[in-house]
Write a protein that holds these residues in place. Sequence first.
Motif, PDB file in Angstrom:
ATOM      1  N   GLY A  67       8.720  10.500  55.034  1.00 26.47           N
ATOM      2  CA  GLY A  67       7.690   9.661  55.625  1.00 26.47           C
ATOM      3  C   GLY A  67       8.276   8.448  56.304  1.00 26.47           C
ATOM      4  N   LEU A  68       7.359   7.557  56.720  1.00 27.52           N
ATOM      5  CA  LEU A  68       7.747   6.378  57.486  1.00 27.52           C
ATOM      6  C   LEU A  68       6.862   5.197  57.118  1.00 27.52           C
ATOM      7  CD1 LEU A  68       9.172   5.114  60.130  1.00 27.52           C
ATOM      8  CD2 LEU A  68       7.078   5.833  61.306  1.00 27.52           C
ATOM      9  N   VAL A  69       7.499   4.031  56.954  1.00 32.15           N
ATOM     10  CA  VAL A  69       6.789   2.756  56.884  1.00 32.15           C
ATOM     11  C   VAL A  69       7.398   1.885  57.965  1.00 32.15           C
ATOM     12  CG1 VAL A  69       6.269   0.705  55.522  1.00 32.15           C
ATOM     13  CG2 VAL A  69       6.336   2.949  54.413  1.00 32.15           C
ATOM     14  N   LEU A  70       6.591   1.502  58.960  1.00 34.41           N
ATOM     15  CA  LEU A  70       7.102   0.772  60.122  1.00 34.41           C
ATOM     16  C   LEU A  70       6.239  -0.455  60.364  1.00 34.41           C
ATOM     17  CD1 LEU A  70       8.524   2.295  63.345  1.00 34.41           C
ATOM     18  CD2 LEU A  70       6.860   0.438  63.523  1.00 34.41           C
ATOM     19  N   ASP A  71       6.879  -1.621  60.345  1.00 38.84           N
ATOM     20  CA  ASP A  71       6.147  -2.887  60.474  1.00 38.84           C
ATOM     21  C   ASP A  71       5.935  -3.226  61.945  1.00 38.84           C
ATOM     22  OD1 ASP A  71       4.810  -5.134  59.753  1.00 38.84           O
ATOM     23  OD2 ASP A  71       6.462  -6.055  58.642  1.00 38.84           O
ATOM     24  N   GLY A  72       5.261  -2.301  62.638  1.00 41.91           N
ATOM     25  CA  GLY A  72       4.973  -2.440  64.054  1.00 41.91           C
ATOM     26  C   GLY A  72       4.052  -1.313  64.466  1.00 41.91           C
ATOM     27  N   GLY A  73       4.098  -0.919  65.749  1.00 45.88           N
ATOM     28  CA  GLY A  73       3.173   0.073  66.253  1.00 45.88           C
ATOM     29  C   GLY A  73       3.740   1.480  66.285  1.00 45.88           C
ATOM     30  N   VAL A  74       2.850   2.461  66.155  1.00 44.98           N
ATOM     31  CA  VAL A  74       3.180   3.870  66.339  1.00 44.98           C
ATOM     32  C   VAL A  74       2.114   4.475  67.251  1.00 44.98           C
ATOM     33  CG1 VAL A  74       4.255   4.023  64.064  1.00 44.98           C
ATOM     34  CG2 VAL A  74       1.857   4.661  64.332  1.00 44.98           C
ATOM     35  N   ARG A  75       2.345   5.706  67.673  1.00 45.32           N
ATOM     36  CA  ARG A  75       1.365   6.368  68.529  1.00 45.32           C
ATOM     37  C   ARG A  75       1.310   7.856  68.191  1.00 45.32           C
ATOM     38  NH1 ARG A  75       4.471   5.831  74.380  1.00 45.32           N
ATOM     39  NH2 ARG A  75       6.291   7.125  73.884  1.00 45.32           N
ATOM     40  N   ASP A  76       0.545   8.626  68.986  1.00 40.46           N
ATOM     41  CA  ASP A  76       0.356  10.063  68.737  1.00 40.46           C
ATOM     42  C   ASP A  76      -0.270  10.299  67.372  1.00 40.46           C
ATOM     43  OD1 ASP A  76       1.675  10.357  71.173  1.00 40.46           O
ATOM     44  OD2 ASP A  76       3.600  10.877  70.248  1.00 40.46           O
ATOM     45  N   VAL A  77      -1.264   9.491  67.035  1.00 38.59           N
ATOM     46  CA  VAL A  77      -1.832   9.515  65.690  1.00 38.59           C
ATOM     47  C   VAL A  77      -2.416  10.875  65.337  1.00 38.59           C
ATOM     48  CG1 VAL A  77      -3.619   8.524  64.207  1.00 38.59           C
ATOM     49  CG2 VAL A  77      -2.242   7.035  65.667  1.00 38.59           C
ATOM     50  N   ALA A  78      -3.146  11.499  66.258  1.00 40.77           N
ATOM     51  CA  ALA A  78      -3.729  12.810  65.968  1.00 40.77           C
ATOM     52  C   ALA A  78      -2.643  13.831  65.654  1.00 40.77           C
ATOM     53  CB  ALA A  78      -4.584  13.279  67.138  1.00 40.77           C
ATOM     54  N   ALA A  79      -1.539  13.748  66.376  1.00 41.85           N
ATOM     55  CA  ALA A  79      -0.432  14.673  66.125  1.00 41.85           C
ATOM     56  C   ALA A  79       0.219  14.406  64.771  1.00 41.85           C
ATOM     57  CB  ALA A  79       0.609  14.553  67.236  1.00 41.85           C
ATOM     58  N   LEU A  80       0.363  13.126  64.409  1.00 45.87           N
ATOM     59  CA  LEU A  80       0.948  12.799  63.101  1.00 45.87           C
ATOM     60  C   LEU A  80       0.096  13.358  61.979  1.00 45.87           C
ATOM     61  CD1 LEU A  80       2.117   9.089  63.593  1.00 45.87           C
ATOM     62  CD2 LEU A  80       3.245  11.213  64.247  1.00 45.87           C
ATOM     63  N   GLU A  81      -1.232  13.251  62.140  1.00 39.44           N
ATOM     64  CA  GLU A  81      -2.131  13.803  61.127  1.00 39.44           C
ATOM     65  C   GLU A  81      -2.029  15.324  61.087  1.00 39.44           C
ATOM     66  OE1 GLU A  81      -6.787  13.554  59.640  1.00 39.44           O
ATOM     67  OE2 GLU A  81      -6.215  12.689  61.577  1.00 39.44           O
TER      68      GLU A  81
END
Length: 230
Positions: free
Chosen positions: A117-131
């Motif tokens: 997994g990932l914990v990132l103290d900023g922004g990410v994208r492609d949320v639907a794909a991550l789910e």
Amino acid sequence: MHGGHPSPGAHEEDDVADPETRPEDVAATLTALGSATLGESGGHAAHRRLRPVWPGASIAAPAYPVGCTPGDNLAVHVAVTKAPRGSVLVVDVGLVADRGYWGEVLTTAAEAAGLAGLVLDGGVRDVAALEAHGFPVFSAGIALTGATKDKPGTVGRPVRVGGIEVSAGDWVVGDVDGVTFVSVDAVDEVLAAGRAREAKEAGYFEALRAERTTVELLGLDASLVRGPES
């Protein structure tokens, strides 16, 4: 020279006496206790800005810290190739949070590398794909703008994420309530305190169902609260 080897039975007894020496057992117990209980039992609760990117995301695994030059994610790409299998990337991106430091491409690479997994103290994208991937990601937000990939960074060295200093091997517990970090040298103490808190709360639940009150059970001073007649 050492004495004779211990018998197979001795190993079995040790395993029974201390069942949480295996990482998978520690992970299962941390997951069951949850980030909220652990955060009040000696763990370090991260800032509330770190939230699951998709509903139901949860994680309990050792940390692999990553430090980025703000606005750049080269260190993240390198970390995917360096982090031990089963670990969580814990990423500090400095003061430039509004970038999409992570997306589906890195998720696919991380899954192939066996990361948890990932914990990132900023922004990410492609949320639907991550789910859709079912890859647990906790971040401070969603951002579309991409990051550069040509600046210095660090991997495996301590970072500060969500206001907490995190070192390699510290435990990361993330769920719907947020993220809590447990120092690797405090795991046993935190687990014991977490179990004790869980047992105490179970007693509260039973007493409350028997129509006792939280004011009574917690020894609160109700006289401090003024009513309409006062």
